[in-house]
Design an enzyme around this catalytic site. Structure first.
Site, PDB file in Angstrom:
ATOM      1  N   ILE A   1      19.450  85.632  34.964  1.00  0.00           N
ATOM      2  CA  ILE A   1      21.071  84.667  35.598  1.00  0.00           C
ATOM      3  C   ILE A   1      20.509  85.108  36.710  1.00  0.00           C
ATOM      4  CG2 ILE A   1      23.381  84.415  35.415  1.00  0.00           C
ATOM      5  CD1 ILE A   1      22.488  83.517  33.305  1.00  0.00           C
ATOM      6  N   LYS A   2      20.875  83.245  37.812  1.00  0.00           N
ATOM      7  CA  LYS A   2      20.350  83.462  39.129  1.00  0.00           C
ATOM      8  C   LYS A   2      22.088  83.528  39.641  1.00  0.00           C
ATOM      9  CE  LYS A   2      17.239  80.581  40.931  1.00  0.00           C
ATOM     10  NZ  LYS A   2      16.611  79.878  41.280  1.00  0.00           N
ATOM     11  N   VAL A   3      22.298  84.054  40.073  1.00  0.00           N
ATOM     12  CA  VAL A   3      23.364  84.108  40.988  1.00  0.00           C
ATOM     13  C   VAL A   3      23.545  84.795  42.597  1.00  0.00           C
ATOM     14  CG1 VAL A   3      25.379  85.902  41.959  1.00  0.00           C
ATOM     15  CG2 VAL A   3      24.346  85.483  39.499  1.00  0.00           C
TER      16      VAL A   3
END
Length: 335
Positions: free
Chosen positions: A134-136
C-alpha cells in the site's frame, strides 16, 4: 555479453514503474509500482478500456442501482486500481504497489481506512495481502497510518520521500519499504542552482538515496530502500545494489539494449559509515522537514500533482460511466 538489465537484476530487485501491462510483459520485472498518474495514463489506452468498464460495472453493482453517478465513481477509483493490480500480478511473480488517494495524505485514520478497503478488494479477487504494497505519502500522518497498518500485517510503501527526516521516521515506524524520488530531487536542485547536469555520484538524488541506504543498513533497519523517479540511466547505474529500483519502461529498454559492464555501488552487507541512529518525535520530524526546503516543496508538489491525477481519473470514469449507462461505446479520454 550480459545486458545491463540482467546485471542489475543480479544485485537489485528490478521493479517496473508503469501501469502498462504490455510493458510489464516485455521486461518481466519482479515487482511493479503504480501511482495515480500511471493509472490515469493506462486507463486511456484503448486496449484497457474493458478493464475500466468492468470496474465501473462492478462498482455500480456494489453501490446499487439507485446510487448516484458520483457514488459509483468514488467506489470505482479503488476498483480500477485493484483491477489493474490484479492484471499486473498475473504477469509478475512478486508484489504490486497500489496507492492510497493522495488527498488523504494528512489524515491518518482516513488513510488507514482506505488501505484496509484496498486490501479487502484484493482479497475478494483472491489476491493475498502479501502480494500488495500500500503506497502512502511520507507525511507524518501517512507514516503513522503505515505504522498501524504494518501492525495489522498490511505492508506499506512510503512514497513521495525526499528528505532524510522522512526516511528516519519511516524506519522507526517499521514500514516495509520506502521510495525516495531520485529524479525529482535532481529537478529541484537544477532549478534552484541553474546547473544543467550533475555527474553520476554527485547527482543530489543519488547522494540522498545513498545516504539513506547506508543509514538503514548501518543501523540494521529492516525497511527496504527502493529508488524511484529516475531522469536518466546514470542515476540508475549509480544505485546498483540498492534493495530495489523502480524503473520506467523507457529506461528498462535502454538497460536491456546495453551490454556495458555494471559495477555494484551499494552493498547491504558492507554499508559505508553512516550517522548513528536518530529518534524523531513529531516535533523533530516537522522541524527537520521544514528546514529542508527541497523536501518540503517537493512533498507538497507531489501530493498536489497526484491529487490532480486522481481528479482527472474521476472525470474520465464519470464520462465513461455515462457512456456505458446510455449504451454508447466511445473511447476513453480526459479531453
Amino acid at each position: 555479453m550480459t545486458s545491463l538489465l540482467d546485471q542489475l537484476s543480479s544485485m537489485t530487485v528490478v521493479v517496473a514503474d508503469t501501469g502498462d501491462l504490455e510493458a510489464i510483459r516485455t521486461f518481466k520485472p519482479q515487482d511493479a509500482t503504480t501511482n495515480p498518474s500511471l493509472i490515469l495514463a493506462a486507463a486511456q489506452i484503448p486496449a484497457y478500456q474493458n478493464l475500466i468498464d468492468k470496474s465501473l460495472q462492478a462498482s455500480r453493482q456494489r453501490v446499487g442501482s439507485f446510487a448516484s453517478a458520483k457514488e459509483v465513481v468514488d467506489e470505482a477509483l479503488d476498483e480500477v486500481c485493484v483491477t489493474f493490480g490484479k492484471e499486473i500480478l498475473k504477469i509478475i511473480p512478486g508484489r504490486v504497489s497500489t496507492e492510497v488517494d493522495a488527498r488523504l495524505s494528512f489524515n491518518t485514520q482516513a488513510t488507514i481506512n482506505k488501505a484496509r478497503k484496498i486490501i479487502d478488494l484484493y482479497k475478494k479477487v483472491d489476491i493475498s495481502k502479501e502480494r500488495v504494497l500500500i503506497k502512502v505519502a511520507s507525511t507524518w500522518e501517512g507514516i503513522k497510518a503505515a505504522e498501524v497498518l504494518e501492525s495489522e500485517g498490511i505492508h506499506c510503501n512510503l512514497t513521495l520521500l525526499f528528505g532524510f527526516s522522512q526516511a528516519v521516521a519511516c524506519a522507526e515506524a517499521g514500514v516495509t519499504l520506502i521510495s525516495p524520488f531520485v529524479g525529482r530531487i535532481l529537478d529541484w536542485y537544477k532549478a534552484e542552482t541553474g546547473k544543467d547536469s550533475y555527474a553520476g555520484e554527485e547527482d543530489p538524488g543519488v547522494v540522498s538515496v545513498t545516504k539513506i541506504f547506508n543509514y538503514y543498513k548501518s543501523n540494521n533497519y529492516k525497511t527496504e530502500v527502493m529508488g524511484a523517479s529516475f531522469r536518466n540511466i546514470d542515476e540508475i547505474l549509480e544505485l546498483a545494489g540498492c534493495d530495489l529500483l523502480t524503473i520506467a519502461p523507457k529506461f528498462l529498454e535502454q538497460l536491456e539494449n546495453s551490454d556495458s559492464k555494471l559495477t555494484r555501488k551499494l552493498d547491504s552487507l558492507k554499508p559505508l559509515p553512516s550517522e548513528t541512529k536518530i529518534h524523531l518525535e513529531e516535533y523533530d520530524f516537522r522541524n527537520m522537514l521544514k528546514l529542508d526546503r527541497m523536501a518540503t516543496e517537493k512533498l507538497e508538489e507531489g501530493i498536489i500533482n497526484f491529487s490532480k491525477a486522481i481528479e482527472q481519473l474521476e472525470q474520465l470514469l464519470s464520462k465513461r460511466l455515462s457512456y456505458i449507462e446510455s449504451g454508447s461505446n466511445a473511447e476513453l479520454s480526459i479531453a
